[in-house]
Scaffold this motif. Structure first.
Motif, PDB file in Angstrom:
ATOM      1  N   PHE A 192       0.738  -1.283  -0.162  1.00  0.00           N
ATOM      2  CA  PHE A 192       0.057   0.060  -0.148  1.00  0.00           C
ATOM      3  C   PHE A 192       0.838   1.318  -0.178  1.00  0.00           C
ATOM      4  N   GLN A 193       1.887   1.246   0.866  1.00  0.00           N
ATOM      5  CA  GLN A 193       2.898   2.471   0.691  1.00  0.00           C
ATOM      6  C   GLN A 193       3.536   2.599  -0.536  1.00  0.00           C
ATOM      7  N   ALA A 194       3.902   1.570  -1.323  1.00  0.00           N
ATOM      8  CA  ALA A 194       4.592   1.603  -2.550  1.00  0.00           C
ATOM      9  C   ALA A 194       3.601   2.212  -3.570  1.00  0.00           C
ATOM     10  N   ILE A 195       2.339   1.782  -3.721  1.00  0.00           N
ATOM     11  CA  ILE A 195       1.416   2.067  -4.918  1.00  0.00           C
ATOM     12  C   ILE A 195       0.472   3.268  -4.662  1.00  0.00           C
ATOM     13  N   LEU A 196       0.310   3.693  -3.577  1.00  0.00           N
ATOM     14  CA  LEU A 196      -1.059   4.679  -3.289  1.00  0.00           C
ATOM     15  C   LEU A 196      -0.175   6.068  -2.906  1.00  0.00           C
ATOM     16  N   ASN A 197      -0.964   6.989  -3.743  1.00  0.00           N
ATOM     17  CA  ASN A 197      -0.800   8.276  -3.465  1.00  0.00           C
ATOM     18  C   ASN A 197      -2.160   9.155  -2.856  1.00  0.00           C
ATOM     19  N   PRO A 198      -2.020  10.139  -2.326  1.00  0.00           N
ATOM     20  CA  PRO A 198      -3.288  10.527  -1.352  1.00  0.00           C
ATOM     21  C   PRO A 198      -4.649  10.781  -2.249  1.00  0.00           C
ATOM     22  N   GLY A 199      -5.589  10.041  -1.953  1.00  0.00           N
ATOM     23  CA  GLY A 199      -6.687  10.072  -2.704  1.00  0.00           C
ATOM     24  C   GLY A 199      -7.109   8.699  -3.550  1.00  0.00           C
ATOM     25  N   ASP A 200      -5.932   8.128  -3.923  1.00  0.00           N
ATOM     26  CA  ASP A 200      -6.025   6.855  -4.674  1.00  0.00           C
ATOM     27  C   ASP A 200      -7.025   5.915  -3.900  1.00  0.00           C
ATOM     28  N   GLU A 201      -7.942   5.377  -4.691  1.00  0.00           N
ATOM     29  CA  GLU A 201      -8.883   4.399  -4.340  1.00  0.00           C
ATOM     30  C   GLU A 201      -8.697   2.902  -4.289  1.00  0.00           C
ATOM     31  N   VAL A 202      -8.973   2.292  -3.238  1.00  0.00           N
ATOM     32  CA  VAL A 202      -8.754   0.864  -3.227  1.00  0.00           C
ATOM     33  C   VAL A 202      -9.974   0.126  -3.087  1.00  0.00           C
ATOM     34  N   ILE A 203     -10.323  -0.657  -3.985  1.00  0.00           N
ATOM     35  CA  ILE A 203     -11.646  -1.362  -3.893  1.00  0.00           C
ATOM     36  C   ILE A 203     -11.635  -2.632  -2.994  1.00  0.00           C
ATOM     37  N   LEU A 204     -12.313  -2.497  -1.727  1.00  0.00           N
ATOM     38  CA  LEU A 204     -12.099  -3.521  -0.624  1.00  0.00           C
ATOM     39  C   LEU A 204     -13.202  -4.210  -0.658  1.00  0.00           C
ATOM     40  N   ILE A 216      -4.496   0.921   4.412  1.00  0.00           N
ATOM     41  CA  ILE A 216      -4.771   1.763   3.352  1.00  0.00           C
ATOM     42  C   ILE A 216      -5.021   3.240   3.608  1.00  0.00           C
ATOM     43  N   HIS A 217      -5.544   3.345   5.021  1.00  0.00           N
ATOM     44  CA  HIS A 217      -5.837   4.697   5.513  1.00  0.00           C
ATOM     45  C   HIS A 217      -4.070   5.069   5.975  1.00  0.00           C
ATOM     46  N   LEU A 218      -3.493   4.385   6.278  1.00  0.00           N
ATOM     47  CA  LEU A 218      -1.984   4.565   6.596  1.00  0.00           C
ATOM     48  C   LEU A 218      -1.150   5.073   5.449  1.00  0.00           C
ATOM     49  N   ALA A 219      -1.508   4.685   4.181  1.00  0.00           N
ATOM     50  CA  ALA A 219      -0.926   5.073   3.036  1.00  0.00           C
ATOM     51  C   ALA A 219      -1.796   6.292   2.348  1.00  0.00           C
ATOM     52  N   ASP A 220      -2.593   6.914   3.011  1.00  0.00           N
ATOM     53  CA  ASP A 220      -3.547   8.110   2.427  1.00  0.00           C
ATOM     54  C   ASP A 220      -4.390   7.412   1.434  1.00  0.00           C
ATOM     55  N   GLY A 221      -4.603   6.316   1.190  1.00  0.00           N
ATOM     56  CA  GLY A 221      -5.701   5.960   0.284  1.00  0.00           C
ATOM     57  C   GLY A 221      -7.013   5.975   0.605  1.00  0.00           C
ATOM     58  N   VAL A 222      -7.749   5.754  -0.173  1.00  0.00           N
ATOM     59  CA  VAL A 222      -9.336   5.810   0.209  1.00  0.00           C
ATOM     60  C   VAL A 222      -9.922   4.334  -0.115  1.00  0.00           C
ATOM     61  N   PRO A 223     -10.409   3.695   1.010  1.00  0.00           N
ATOM     62  CA  PRO A 223     -10.932   2.368   0.765  1.00  0.00           C
ATOM     63  C   PRO A 223     -12.513   2.558   0.201  1.00  0.00           C
ATOM     64  N   VAL A 224     -12.767   1.821  -0.823  1.00  0.00           N
ATOM     65  CA  VAL A 224     -13.883   1.910  -1.495  1.00  0.00           C
ATOM     66  C   VAL A 224     -14.645   0.424  -1.164  1.00  0.00           C
ATOM     67  N   VAL A 225     -15.485   0.271  -0.027  1.00  0.00           N
ATOM     68  CA  VAL A 225     -15.967  -0.932   0.183  1.00  0.00           C
ATOM     69  C   VAL A 225     -17.183  -1.521  -0.547  1.00  0.00           C
ATOM     70  N   ILE A 226     -17.044  -2.491  -0.892  1.00  0.00           N
ATOM     71  CA  ILE A 226     -18.179  -3.417  -1.467  1.00  0.00           C
ATOM     72  C   ILE A 226     -18.469  -4.594  -0.650  1.00  0.00           C
ATOM     73  N   ASN A 227     -19.760  -4.463  -0.539  1.00  0.00           N
ATOM     74  CA  ASN A 227     -20.407  -5.583   0.267  1.00  0.00           C
ATOM     75  C   ASN A 227     -20.778  -6.762  -0.289  1.00  0.00           C
ATOM     76  N   THR A 228     -20.253  -7.794  -0.084  1.00  0.00           N
ATOM     77  CA  THR A 228     -20.563  -9.055  -0.586  1.00  0.00           C
ATOM     78  C   THR A 228     -21.677  -9.881   0.025  1.00  0.00           C
TER      79      THR A 228
END
Ligand code: PMP
Ligand code: GLU
Length: 390
Positions: free
Chosen positions: A106-118, A130-142
């Motif tokens: 997460f530290q290597a690929i994320l810039n602030p505001g980048d979204e990660v589908i979770l 994801i938060h620690l790398a300034d990313g934005v989790p986009v949660v999808i409910n299964t």
């Protein structure tokens, strides 16, 4: 003022519940702790012998921060043998557990505001990392799809800011496996929209379906380039405390992760590295024997849970967790999974992990780890039944 970012981070609920149960055990209480997910079976003998031999041989120095060359070779062989993925030596590295491998990614690929589908339910540490790398989790409910992740669900969450999707199959906390055809379609989406796939395969050998789940990076060159395949000796070899994980991915990303590791923790413990070489190069018989034990436990827990009224359990296809909906038992005093688990521990001495830690839609659930002896599991079920009757 301390770090605003760290003040927002919640501690790992899996560790917190284990600690609560341990505290009561220290006070002399008879507690059944089915909290943290770790295998109770002994680690393989040939692996502990290799570790002892490494100590006796006097290995005591730093290694390359990403691990010994011999370990990287063993990781490459493992990925080829078990996952049909071809990595080269600059495309793999070792870390202090799968957890650190994921943190580095997460530290290597994320810039602030980048979204990660979770996909939700999710293992507790992804969202915080994801938060620690300034990313934005986009949660999808299964959950409405019986916990099955589909390409369609992923597709609905894609935006121009999507940087990655996290896959964890078999899943912690549900035990559910992503179907191969859906995995293939998710790979197509990732290639089309050019986002990374973080494939957490730490439970790869704990599947109770007919066939071993496939690794997404094996589907072709394009998805190979976009995938970070994460694994560890923790679950497969019953070595959670040894803290040795590893990852395969593009050389460019691995290099950044290695740089970060060289400035933070340096190499994983050298003796754990020698143990991992023996584990990864060795016969997988011991791994499949453990899986057979887990299959018996899975069948036991599944049949016992089926006798309890008003609960629902996610399909128990793999890993070693039962994810149980206990929402029908909520009342004035039990309004959340956290209340449920605290009361359960306090009143009948059974430790489970609150579902609320695995995502915002999971608060009617609790997670039971069945990585314990059948006798312990039987007692756990008795206590759960007793609690639900009251
Ligand atoms: N991924 C998942 C899904 C897990 O459950 C865990 C927990 N052990 C990890 C990664 C991290 O594993 P490790 O103990 O190797 O850090
Ligand atoms: N993955 C295990 C669990 O979920 C171990 C604890 C942790 O790393 O969070 O219980």
């Amino acid at each position: 003022m301390l770090s605003k970012k760290l003040l927002q981070i919640v501690p790992s609920a899996t560790f917190a519940m284990k600690a609560k149960a341990q505290e009561l055990i220290r006070q002399g209480k008879k507690i059944v702790s089915l909290t943290i997910g770790e295998c109770d079976l002994p680690m393989p003998k040939h692996v502990s012998s290799a570790a002892l031999a490494a100590i006796q041989a006097g290995h005591h120095n730093y290694t390359d921060s990403g691990g010994l060359y011999e370990l990287k070779q063993a990781i490459i062989n493992k990925f080829k043998r078990d996952n049909n993925i071809d990595y080269t030596v600059n495309q793999v590295m070792a870390a202090t557990g799968g957890k650190q491998a994921l943190y580095n990614i997460f530290q290597a690929i994320l810039n602030p505001g980048d979204e990660v589908i979770l996909p939700e339910p999710f293992w507790v540490s992804y969202i915080e990392q994801i938060h620690l790398a300034d990313g934005v989790p986009v949660v999808i409910n299964t959950i409405p799809n019986n916990f099955k992740l589909t390409a369609e669900l992923v597709k609905q969450a894609i935006t121009p800011k999507t940087k990655a999707v996290v896959l964890n199959s078999p899943s912690n906390p549900t035990g559910v496996i992503v179907d191969d055809q859906e995995l293939k379609k998710i790979a197509e989406l990732a290639v089309k929209h050019n986002f990374y796939v973080i494939s957490d395969e730490v439970y790869e050998f704990l599947y109770f379906t007919e066939k071993k789940p496939l690794s997404i990076a094996s589907f072709g060159k394009e998805i190979f380039d976009l995938t970070l395949t994460v694994n560890a000796i923790s679950k497969s070899f019953s070595m959670t405390g040894w803290r040795l994980g590893f990852v395969g991915g593009s050389a460019e990303i691995i290099k950044l992760m290695d740089n970060l590791q060289s400035q933070s923790t340096s190499n994983p413990n050298i003796i754990a590295q020698y143990a991992a070489i023996a584990a990864l190069n060795g016969d997988l018989k011991c791994v499949y024997e453990m899986r057979d034990v887990f299959k018996v436990r899975r069948d036991f827990i599944k049949s016992k849970l089926a006798t309890i009224p008003n609960i629902e359990v996610a399909p128990m296809e793999g890993a070693f967790y039962a994810f149980i909906n206990v929402g029908k038992y909520f009342n004035n005093q039990i309004k959340s999974s956290f209340d449920f688990c605290l009361k359960l521990l306090g009143e009948v001495g059974l430790g489970l992990t609150p579902g609320g830690a695995f995502g915002p839609s999971c608060d009617q659930y609790v997670r039971m780890s069945y990585a314990a002896d059948i006798d312990v599991l039987e007692e756990g079920i008795l206590r759960l039944k007793k609690f639900l009757k009251n």
